[in-house]
Design a protein around this motif. Structure first.
Motif, PDB file in Angstrom:
ATOM      1  N   ARG A 157     -17.488  54.837 -35.538  1.00 30.95           N
ATOM      2  CA  ARG A 157     -17.008  54.053 -34.394  1.00 30.95           C
ATOM      3  C   ARG A 157     -17.204  52.547 -34.571  1.00 30.95           C
ATOM      4  O   ARG A 157     -16.286  51.768 -34.276  1.00 30.95           O
ATOM      5  CB  ARG A 157     -17.710  54.531 -33.125  1.00 30.95           C
ATOM      6  N   PRO A 158     -18.361  52.056 -35.044  1.00 28.73           N
ATOM      7  CA  PRO A 158     -18.525  50.600 -35.156  1.00 28.73           C
ATOM      8  C   PRO A 158     -17.603  49.943 -36.182  1.00 28.73           C
ATOM      9  O   PRO A 158     -17.524  48.717 -36.227  1.00 28.73           O
ATOM     10  CB  PRO A 158     -19.996  50.449 -35.583  1.00 28.73           C
ATOM     11  N   GLU A 159     -16.894  50.744 -36.992  1.00 29.48           N
ATOM     12  CA  GLU A 159     -16.044  50.191 -38.042  1.00 29.48           C
ATOM     13  C   GLU A 159     -14.563  50.235 -37.699  1.00 29.48           C
ATOM     14  O   GLU A 159     -13.719  49.919 -38.537  1.00 29.48           O
ATOM     15  CB  GLU A 159     -16.296  50.950 -39.356  1.00 29.48           C
ATOM     16  N   ARG A 160     -14.233  50.615 -36.469  1.00 30.15           N
ATOM     17  CA  ARG A 160     -12.813  50.697 -36.104  1.00 30.15           C
ATOM     18  C   ARG A 160     -12.109  49.347 -36.190  1.00 30.15           C
ATOM     19  O   ARG A 160     -10.900  49.276 -36.430  1.00 30.15           O
ATOM     20  CB  ARG A 160     -12.669  51.281 -34.698  1.00 30.15           C
ATOM     21  N   GLY A 161     -12.862  48.258 -36.005  1.00 34.70           N
ATOM     22  CA  GLY A 161     -12.265  46.932 -36.090  1.00 34.70           C
ATOM     23  C   GLY A 161     -11.897  46.515 -37.495  1.00 34.70           C
ATOM     24  O   GLY A 161     -11.279  45.461 -37.688  1.00 34.70           O
ATOM     25  N   LEU A 162     -12.250  47.315 -38.499  1.00 34.57           N
ATOM     26  CA  LEU A 162     -11.886  47.021 -39.889  1.00 34.57           C
ATOM     27  C   LEU A 162     -10.477  47.491 -40.220  1.00 34.57           C
ATOM     28  O   LEU A 162      -9.971  47.207 -41.315  1.00 34.57           O
ATOM     29  CB  LEU A 162     -12.880  47.700 -40.842  1.00 34.57           C
ATOM     30  N   LEU A 163      -9.842  48.185 -39.303  1.00 32.28           N
ATOM     31  CA  LEU A 163      -8.518  48.750 -39.564  1.00 32.28           C
ATOM     32  C   LEU A 163      -7.429  47.699 -39.361  1.00 32.28           C
ATOM     33  O   LEU A 163      -6.663  47.719 -38.396  1.00 32.28           O
ATOM     34  CB  LEU A 163      -8.272  49.954 -38.655  1.00 32.28           C
ATOM     35  N   THR A 164      -7.339  46.746 -40.299  1.00 36.24           N
ATOM     36  CA  THR A 164      -6.223  45.794 -40.256  1.00 36.24           C
ATOM     37  C   THR A 164      -4.911  46.495 -40.575  1.00 36.24           C
ATOM     38  O   THR A 164      -3.834  46.015 -40.210  1.00 36.24           O
ATOM     39  CB  THR A 164      -6.463  44.648 -41.244  1.00 36.24           C
ATOM     40  N   ARG A 165      -4.997  47.595 -41.274  1.00 35.69           N
ATOM     41  CA  ARG A 165      -3.868  48.481 -41.517  1.00 35.69           C
ATOM     42  C   ARG A 165      -4.277  49.885 -41.074  1.00 35.69           C
ATOM     43  O   ARG A 165      -5.435  50.252 -41.266  1.00 35.69           O
ATOM     44  CB  ARG A 165      -3.473  48.505 -43.004  1.00 35.69           C
ATOM     45  N   PRO A 166      -3.432  50.691 -40.502  1.00 36.89           N
ATOM     46  CA  PRO A 166      -2.018  50.484 -40.189  1.00 36.89           C
ATOM     47  C   PRO A 166      -1.798  49.331 -39.191  1.00 36.89           C
ATOM     48  O   PRO A 166      -2.695  48.994 -38.414  1.00 36.89           O
ATOM     49  CB  PRO A 166      -1.587  51.813 -39.579  1.00 36.89           C
ATOM     50  N   THR A 167      -0.613  48.779 -39.235  1.00 33.25           N
ATOM     51  CA  THR A 167      -0.263  47.682 -38.349  1.00 33.25           C
ATOM     52  C   THR A 167       0.063  48.194 -36.947  1.00 33.25           C
ATOM     53  O   THR A 167       0.242  49.397 -36.724  1.00 33.25           O
ATOM     54  CB  THR A 167       0.957  46.933 -38.889  1.00 33.25           C
ATOM     55  N   VAL A 168       0.169  47.263 -36.010  1.00 30.55           N
ATOM     56  CA  VAL A 168       0.561  47.642 -34.648  1.00 30.55           C
ATOM     57  C   VAL A 168       1.954  48.277 -34.653  1.00 30.55           C
ATOM     58  O   VAL A 168       2.196  49.272 -33.959  1.00 30.55           O
ATOM     59  CB  VAL A 168       0.519  46.416 -33.715  1.00 30.55           C
ATOM     60  N   ALA A 169       2.870  47.727 -35.463  1.00 20.85           N
ATOM     61  CA  ALA A 169       4.218  48.299 -35.522  1.00 20.85           C
ATOM     62  C   ALA A 169       4.177  49.747 -35.994  1.00 20.85           C
ATOM     63  O   ALA A 169       4.913  50.607 -35.486  1.00 20.85           O
ATOM     64  CB  ALA A 169       5.095  47.461 -36.457  1.00 20.85           C
ATOM     65  N   GLU A 170       3.306  50.048 -36.951  1.00 21.30           N
ATOM     66  CA  GLU A 170       3.176  51.427 -37.419  1.00 21.30           C
ATOM     67  C   GLU A 170       2.576  52.327 -36.341  1.00 21.30           C
ATOM     68  O   GLU A 170       2.954  53.503 -36.201  1.00 21.30           O
ATOM     69  CB  GLU A 170       2.330  51.464 -38.683  1.00 21.30           C
ATOM     70  N   MET A 171       1.621  51.778 -35.573  1.00 18.01           N
ATOM     71  CA  MET A 171       1.048  52.543 -34.453  1.00 18.01           C
ATOM     72  C   MET A 171       2.123  52.903 -33.434  1.00 18.01           C
ATOM     73  O   MET A 171       2.173  54.025 -32.918  1.00 18.01           O
ATOM     74  CB  MET A 171      -0.050  51.744 -33.751  1.00 18.01           C
TER      75      MET A 171
END
Length: 424
Positions: free
Chosen positions: A98-112
């Motif tokens: 959980r504390p590492e969720r902010g490391l997800l620069t990819r996938p992008t918002v468009a992919e989400m």
């Protein structure tokens, strides 16, 4: 004739559920309108999650528990993503910390968003089949996403509060400063009361079963504690008086240097608080919010009162309208404000989640739901306290009297406040 009536009723129920699914999914998108890629990716603390993770996790819930498990031939959008977007379901295997969720620069918002479109299309096509045997699970997915809509708002608020520029996520609402509502005491139910879900409509497993509970003579305040009253608590050295605090609370106050509710700044007559619309003057008549259980308990002691038990609160609310009060109807104006539109009680539903003095434990006869979704509530019944009533960030229609929210006693980034109680 009866078969025809049943078919019509079934068609209407299916249509209503599909509409609720669509509206819920649309609201999540509305909440991120105006946020940029960075706003939706950064994680401000371990308790919070990035906005785009909320969008993906709620989609993962529908894909995993309904499309993957119940729709033959469905293929995952991306076989790598369950590791990224599982939250805490041990039965679903390994997951990102959980504390590492902010490391997800990819996938992008468009992919989400493409992921959401894919799952929404599949859910819409499969809904007639799912309704036959898994309507409750579809409803749980909707309720789950509504919970994450509130979490998304509170997480964005915490993130933006850490920015020295004090940016606004949404335009300011029309919650004008309210008038003073004198505090009154309302005598509560005494003796035997029925507590828990009454079986009408959806309920999470932790609301069950309905059971009798004995209530001693007590009274509840007609409204939540206000900002103005909290300023008096501060002026009277409430944060510096150890006799008001539980031992763990006093340790927390000293360790963290706590001297105001979260998001407050200023002093005297110039208090401000951070909102989803940036820094705003503090309305003294509005309910105080962003306080921990420790702070709520200390204030109640200072006021010569106590926190209500969960059963006392629920018995007062169970015959009142859960659609009333200040709740989330759109993505702007998410700020508690003074209101007294609920008869004798103000804000039993909406405005702020109200801390109770009750530990989050199972009701007598509790049984977790079957399968992986049984991890949703039961395994958290340790070290947390119950909150009731919903907040200004809770989607309208989500809460009910039996609804049980729960947090650890030090947590306060949610819209948490209190209502006083006393024994008679």
């Amino acid at each position: 004739m009866r078969d025809q009536s049943d078919a019509v009723a079934g068609s209407r129920a299916q249509g209503a559920l599909l509409e609720r699914f669509r509206l819920t999914r649309d609201l999540s998108r509305d909440l991120v309108n105006g946020l940029n890629e960075a706003d939706m990716t950064v994680q401000s603390m371990p308790d919070a999650s990035p906005a785009k993770w909320h969008l993906a996790h709620t989609t993962w819930f529908f894909e995993t528990f309904l499309l993957r498990d119940q729709v033959p031939g469905y293929r995952l959008f991306d076989e790598r993503w369950p590791f990224l977007f599982n939250s805490y379901y041990e039965a679903e295997g390994a997951r990102m910390a959980r504390p590492e969720r902010g490391l997800l620069t990819r996938p992008t918002v468009a992919e989400m968003l493409a992921y959401r479109d894919h799952v929404d299309e599949a859910m819409t096509a499969a809904l007639p089949r799912l309704m036959e045997r898994h309507g409750d699970l579809v409803e749980m997915g909707i309720q789950h996403e509504q919970q994450h809509q509130e979490l998304l708002l509170t997480d964005i608020k915490h993130l933006f509060s850490r920015n020295p520029l004090g940016p606004a996520a949404y335009p300011a609402g029309d919650g004008a400063a309210g008038a003073d509502v004198p505090l009154r005491w309302i005598t509560g139910t005494e003796g035997l009361a029925e507590i828990g879900s009454d079986g009408e409509g959806f309920a999470f497993d932790n609301e069950l079963p309905r059971h009798p509970s004995w209530l001693a003579p007590h009274a509840l305040a007609n409204r939540p504690v206000t900002n103005g009253e909290w300023i008096e608590f501060i002026a009277d050295q409430g944060y510096a008086t150890p006799s008001l605090w539980l031992s763990d609370g006093w340790d927390w106050v000293r360790r963290e240097g706590v001297c105001t509710p979260l998001y407050w700044r200023g002093q005297g007559g110039a208090w401000e608080h951070f909102t989803l619309s940036g820094w705003q003057p503090l309305d003294p008549h509005a309910p105080v919010t962003h306080i921990s259980f420790y702070e709520a308990d200390a204030f109640a002691t200072w006021a010569g009162a106590r926190l209500p038990t969960e059963q006392e609160w629920e018995s007062a609310a169970q015959f009142r309208d859960p659609l009333s009060g200040v709740q989330l109807d759109r993505a702007d104006g998410v700020t508690p404000h003074a209101e007294n539109k609920d008869g004798a009680f103000a804000s039993l539903f909406g405005n702020v989640w109200e801390w109770t003095g009750s530990a989050y434990r199972p009701w007598p006869g509790y049984r977790p739901a079957a399968g992986a979704v049984g991890e949703y509530n039961g395994k958290f019944m340790s070290g947390q306290f119950v909150l009731k009533g919903g907040s200004c960030a809770t989607p309208r229609g989500h809460v009910r009297a039996s609804y049980r929210n729960f947090f650890h006693p030090h947590q306060r980034w949610q819209f948490t406040g209190l209502r006083l109680a006393r024994s008679l």
